[in-house]
Design an enzyme around this catalytic site. Structure first.
Site, PDB file in Angstrom:
ATOM      1  N   GLU A 181       0.796  -1.221   0.000  1.00 26.46           N
ATOM      2  CA  GLU A 181       0.000   0.000   0.000  1.00 26.46           C
ATOM      3  C   GLU A 181       0.835   1.281   0.000  1.00 26.46           C
ATOM      4  O   GLU A 181       0.752   2.085   0.941  1.00 26.46           O
ATOM      5  CB  GLU A 181      -0.953   0.013   1.200  1.00 26.46           C
ATOM      6  CG  GLU A 181      -1.966  -1.108   1.163  1.00 26.46           C
ATOM      7  CD  GLU A 181      -3.045  -0.976   2.253  1.00 26.46           C
ATOM      8  OE1 GLU A 181      -2.903  -0.107   3.138  1.00 26.46           O
ATOM      9  OE2 GLU A 181      -4.003  -1.739   2.217  1.00 26.46           O
ATOM     10  N   GLU A 376      -5.284  -8.599   0.982  1.00 30.38           N
ATOM     11  CA  GLU A 376      -5.871  -8.277   2.296  1.00 30.38           C
ATOM     12  C   GLU A 376      -7.356  -8.039   2.141  1.00 30.38           C
ATOM     13  O   GLU A 376      -7.789  -7.327   1.225  1.00 30.38           O
ATOM     14  CB  GLU A 376      -5.300  -6.976   2.891  1.00 30.38           C
ATOM     15  CG  GLU A 376      -3.944  -7.089   3.475  1.00 30.38           C
ATOM     16  CD  GLU A 376      -3.471  -5.776   4.104  1.00 30.38           C
ATOM     17  OE1 GLU A 376      -4.312  -4.965   4.553  1.00 30.38           O
ATOM     18  OE2 GLU A 376      -2.241  -5.579   4.134  1.00 30.38           O
TER      19      GLU A 376
HETATM   20  C1  FCB Z   1      -4.211  -2.063   5.713  1.00 33.66           C
HETATM   21  C2  FCB Z   1      -2.811  -2.406   6.162  1.00 33.66           C
HETATM   22  C3  FCB Z   1      -2.761  -3.520   7.180  1.00 33.66           C
HETATM   23  C4  FCB Z   1      -3.861  -3.383   8.216  1.00 33.66           C
HETATM   24  C5  FCB Z   1      -5.206  -3.205   7.543  1.00 33.66           C
HETATM   25  C6  FCB Z   1      -6.369  -3.103   8.506  1.00 33.66           C
HETATM   26  O1  FCB Z   1      -4.246  -0.771   5.179  1.00 33.66           O
HETATM   27  O2  FCB Z   1      -2.036  -2.794   5.052  1.00 33.66           O
HETATM   28  O3  FCB Z   1      -1.487  -3.532   7.765  1.00 33.66           O
HETATM   29  O4  FCB Z   1      -3.563  -2.347   9.065  1.00 33.66           O
HETATM   30  O5  FCB Z   1      -5.177  -2.051   6.728  1.00 33.66           O
END
Ligand code: FCB
Length: 470
Positions: A181, A376
């Site tokens: 990110e 994620e």
């Molecule tokens: C993302 C991050 C991860 C975690 C989630 C909830 O932006 O990459 O580390 O904090 O959010």
């Protein structure tokens, strides 16, 4: 089975997802989970200092905590891999702490390398594919002191670090993820100042973007020199949703729709176009006080657009965007109003936004889009133990079930998605929120470090096992 001081109690899940057919994902689809180094590892005195140590010690965290101990994963790695093995995941996405491998430029921390070496071996011994992220925001503090991502040299240093890691793990890691990110690291760390390093470099944000993109491209070359391991990057994608004055999509105007396109350019495409198309969106000019041409040197764009093998998509919710005369980047992200279920972070639960985002990526990049991994997806919930002490996190089960259905719908619509990683295996140290936001399939008692699987863990284990049975 016993994990730490906690006992796994076999309780059926009671969510609305229970009893529904398993989301229809194709044979060979990989189910995994994700974590990141600083959020779980602890063992802070066995590595160098990162920007998150400094930021936390300066009081930047809501509950006043630091990531010094976190889940003490470095000292409990075998127990945590046993949880992964019992869960039955095919892949584990973890990150490597740069200051654990290179506490300073001239040193390679052999003990730090050996930790990841053992982790990878333990995963492989349990038939779990190691997906290693090289940078999940924990920049060594000495690099920050020298200018951090504002400075071009940091990209070259990242390539050295990638080379060092690949020389230890390159024969066994099954996918490299260069950066996590970069958009969030740029916006929250270098503009809003609510993440480390906690600065605001506006109006000159573009060097932070470009040097991360350059770091990615240089690392691709460094990693390729060690073999043919697939390489990707994990970007944050917020589906751009125009919203009107009441923050709902129904009241959006043409100006709000234009603002949403700007948001898409600044948050999503800024970190995807250079890699897949070899150029920045025009909106990149907003991010610099000069011209972007002064920062991009000859050859940079071809380095950055070296082909990659997969694209990591981190998705939590769409972003509501309204037109604004006052915001520096000509858009506002006020969130989305309306009657959505909300996570404990107050993020709206909109699973179809994931399908929409995946289809948008396919529309935008066509044949240039490599296979996608959802690197994620998950939710923070107010997990309360029931009378028997177990956590029945039905909210999380429903969230994951619906998002997996959205992935299946995107695949039906022609998007090539290969795998899905739940964020996260363990409750952990959630950056600026400290320990107050729990995302884990496994509950962690941060006093005793006991791990206790929640109902969502048992649900995910059953889903994986049903998929294996076909
Ligand atoms: C993302 C991050 C991860 C975690 C989630 C909830 O932006 O990459 O580390 O904090 O959010």
């Amino acid at each position: 089975m016993r994990f730490g001081d906690g006992v796994v109690v076999s309780e059926p899940a009671v969510s609305t997802a229970a009893g529904k057919p398993t989301p229809a994902l194709p044979p060979g689809f990989t189910f995994g989970v994700a974590t990141s180094a600083h959020q779980i590892e602890g063992a802070c005195d066995e590595r160098g200092v990162s920007v998150w140590d400094t930021f936390a010690r300066a009081g930047g965290i809501a509950d006043g905590t630091t990531g010094d101990v976190a889940c003490d994963h470095c000292h409990r790695m075998a127990e945590d891999v046993a949880l992964l093995a019992d869960l039955g995941v095919g892949a584990y996405r973890f990150s490597i702490a740069w200051p654990r491998v290179q506490p300073s430029r001239s040193t390679l921390n052999l003990a730090g390398c050996s930790f990841y070496d053992r982790l990878v071996d333990e995963l492989l011994a349990n038939d779990i594919a190691p997906l290693a992220t090289l940078f999940h925001w924990d920049l060594p503090q000495d690099l920050q002191d020298a200018g951090g991502w504002m400075r071009r040299e940091t990209a070259a240093r990242f390539a050295d670090y990638a080379d060092a890691v690949a020389s230890v793990l390159g024969d066994r890691v099954q996918q490299w993820i260069t950066l996590n990110e970069p958009s969030v690291h740029t916006e929250l760390g270098h503009m809003a100042g609510i993440h480390a390093p906690g600065v605001n470099v506006l109006p000159n944000l573009f060097p932070v973007v470009h040097h991360q993109m350059l770091a990615h491209g240089l690392a691709v070359a460094a990693l390729r020199a060690h073999g043919n391991v697939p390489i990707s990057i994990a970007n944050s994608y917020g589906t751009p949703w125009p919203v009107g004055p009441d923050l709902t999509p129904g009241t959006a105007s043409d100006a709000d729709r234009a603002a949403a396109l700007t948001y898409d350019a600044i948050h999503n495409r800024m970190y995807t176009d250079p890699i897949l198309l070899g150029r920045y969106p025009d909106e990149a000019e907003y991010l610099t006080s000069g011209t972007i041409g002064d920062i991009i040197l000859e050859g940079d764009m071809s380095t950055i657009s070296t082909p990659i093998d997969a694209l990591g998509v981190n998705y939590y919710n769409p972003t509501g965007v309204a037109a604004s005369e006052t915001e520096p980047l000509r858009y506002a992200t006020p969130g989305i109003g309306g009657e959505w279920p909300r996570t404990a972070f107050d993020w709206p639960v909109i699973p179809d936004g994931l399908r929409e985002m995946l289809v948008l990526l396919k529309d935008q990049y066509g044949d240039r889009l490599p296979p996608i991994w959802i690197t994620e997806n998950g939710c923070a919930a107010d997990d309360q133990p029931g009378e028997d002490g177990t956590i029945r996190d039905d909210v999380r089960i429903d969230y994951l079930d619906q998002h997996l259905r959205a992935v299946a719908a995107a695949i039906d619509a022609g998007v090539d998605v290969r795998g899905y990683c739940v964020w996260s295996l363990l409750d952990n140290w959630e950056w600026a929120e400290g320990f107050s936001k729990r995302f884990g399939l496994v509950q962690v008692d941060f006093e005793t470090q006991a791990r206790v699987p929640k109902a969502s863990y048992r649900w995910y284990r059953e889903l994986i096992s049903a998929a294996k049975r076909g």
